[in-house]
Design an enzyme around this catalytic site. Structure first.
Site: not given
Length: 344
Positions: A38, A168, A244, A339
Site C-alpha cells: 500500500e 491472534k 509474527d 490515493h
C-alpha cells in the site's frame, strides 16, 4: 525449498522519517522501515513523522508487558475444577520455579483462571526478556500442565492452548489482563503546525475522532477498538522487523484520543496488546537483522530493553500514520485524491 529462497521476493520496503521521540523509552531521531504494497502508507506516515520533528517529539509510555498462554484441564465437576485451582494457586511459588527452569528469561508474573462447567482454564502470564515470547511461554505452559496432571491425577488434559490466552483473535481479555506490551504514544501539536502541515484544526480532529472512531466504531460493534487504521502501520512495521504478522489482530485493538487544548491538539494512541520482540524475529533474515540494528534495537542493553525500545518505536509509527490519515479525512476529497495520485 531452502530457507534462503523464501526471501527472494521481498515485500517493497521504504525507510520513513526520522520520527522524533522524547522520554526514557525512546529518545531522539529514529527512521523506521515499513514493508507494504500500500504505497500511500509511506508518504502518509512520513507526514506524521514530519509533525513529530516540529512539535517537539512523541512521548512513549510503557504501562505493562507480559506474554501469555492458557492451558485447559478437565475435572469431574465444577466443584472439582475449583478445588483443583485452589490447590494450584496455593503452590504458585512451585509454578514460578517450574517456569524459570524452562528458560533463561521466562519469569512468572501472574496466574489467572476461568472455570466453565468442569473445565479449568489457567492463564499463565510471563516476562520474556527481548523475545515476543510465544514459544517461550508455550514451553513453560507445557511444563506447568505436566506438573498439574502429575500432581492431580483426577484431572484430564484438554488443551495446551485453551484460547483464554488469547492469541491472534479479537478479545476483551487481552486489553483487561494484558498480552504483549501496553504502550501509549502521545504528542501535543501546536495549532499553527496543524494548519500548516496537516491543513486541519483541533476542533475538526476532535469532532472526526468522536464521530468516526467512537460512534462509527460503536455502531460497527468494534471490540475495545476506536481507531482509523492502526493495522496498516502495524503490519508494515511487523513485516519489516520480522514479527509474527498475525498478531496485528489483537495489536490493532487500540484507541485514539483527541483533546482541544486551545492553542494545541493533544493526540494519543493507546495500544494495549503490542506484541513485538527484538530476538527470534525474522528467523535469521539478514534484512530484518539490519533493520533492527539501524533502529538501535540490537544494542547491548539490559534484558528486555531492546524489545521495549522496539515497542515504543512501533507505537510512534502508529501515531504518525493515524494522525496523517485522520487529518486527511477532515478535508473532503483529500483521501481519495491522494490515493488516486499515488497508486496509479
Amino acid at each position: 525449498m531452502s530457507a534462503r529462497s523464501t526471501y527472494n521476493t521481498p515485500i517493497p520496503t521504504q525507510w520513513v522519517g526520522p520520527l522524533v521521540f522524547k522520554g526514557d523509552l525512546v529518545e531522539g531521531e529514529v527512521s523506521v522501515p515499513l514493508a507494504t504494497f500500500e504505497s500511500p502508507l509511506w508518504p502518509s506516515t512520513a507526514r506524521g513523522a514530519g509533525v513529530s520533528r516540529h512539535a517537539g517529539g512523541i512521548q512513549v509510555t510503557l504501562v505493562d508487558e507480559r506474554m501469555t498462554r492458557s492451558i485447559a484441564v478437565r475435572a469431574k465437576s465444577a466443584a472439582a475444577a475449583y478445588a483443583a485451582w485452589q490447590r494450584i494457586e496455593a503452590q504458585t511459588e512451585t509454578v514460578a520455579d517450574l517456569i524459570a527452569g524452562t528458560s533463561r528469561f521466562a519469569r512468572l508474573i501472574k496466574l489467572n483462571r476461568q472455570i466453565a462447567g468442569n473445565l479449568l482454564f489457567i492463564r499463565i502470564e510471563c516476562a520474556t526478556g527481548d523475545a515476543s515470547g510465544h514459544n517461550m511461554v508455550t514451553k513453560a505452559a507445557e511444563a506447568v500442565l505436566d506438573w498439574i496432571l502429575a500432581d492431580q491425577p483426577d484431572l484430564d488434559y484438554s488443551s495446551i492452548s485453551g484460547n483464554f490466552c488469547i492469541d491472534k483473535k479479537a478479545s476483551a481479555v487481552n486489553g483487561l489482563l494484558g498480552r504483549g506490551k501496553y504502550v501509549i504514544a502521545e504528542m501535543d501539536i501546536p495549532v499553527r503546525l496543524l494548519k500548516r502541515m496537516l491543513r486541519t484544526t483541533p476542533e475538526q480532529m476532535v469532532l472526526l475522532n468522536h464521530e468516526k472512531n467512537y460512534l462509527g466504531g460503536n455502531l460497527a460493534g468494534s471490540l475495545r477498538s476506536a481507531n482509523a487504521h492502526f493495522a496498516n502501520m502495524l503490519l508494515a512495521f511487523y513485516l519489516a522487523t520480522g514479527q509474527d504478522a498475525a498478531n496485528i489482530i489483537e495489536g490493532s485493538q487500540g484507541t485514539v484520543q483527541c483533546e482541544d487544548r486551545g492553542d494545541s491538539l493533544y493526540f494519543a494512541c493507546t495500544l494495549p496488546n503490542l506484541i513485538v520482540g527484538s530476538v527470534g524475529s525474522g528467523k535469521g533474515n539478514p534484512q530484518v537483522e539490519e533493520h533492527l540494528e539501524k533502529m538501535g534495537c540490537k544494542d547491548e542493553r539490559n534484558p528486555g530493553d531492546n524489545a521495549r525500545r522496539l515497542a515504543g518505536i512501533c507505537a510512534g509509527v502508529v501515531l504518525c500514520g493515524e494522525l496523517s490519515l485522520l487529518a486527511a479525512q477532515t478535508n473532503p476529497g483529500e483521501l481519495v485524491r491522494t490515493h488516486m495520485e499515488m497508486e496509479r
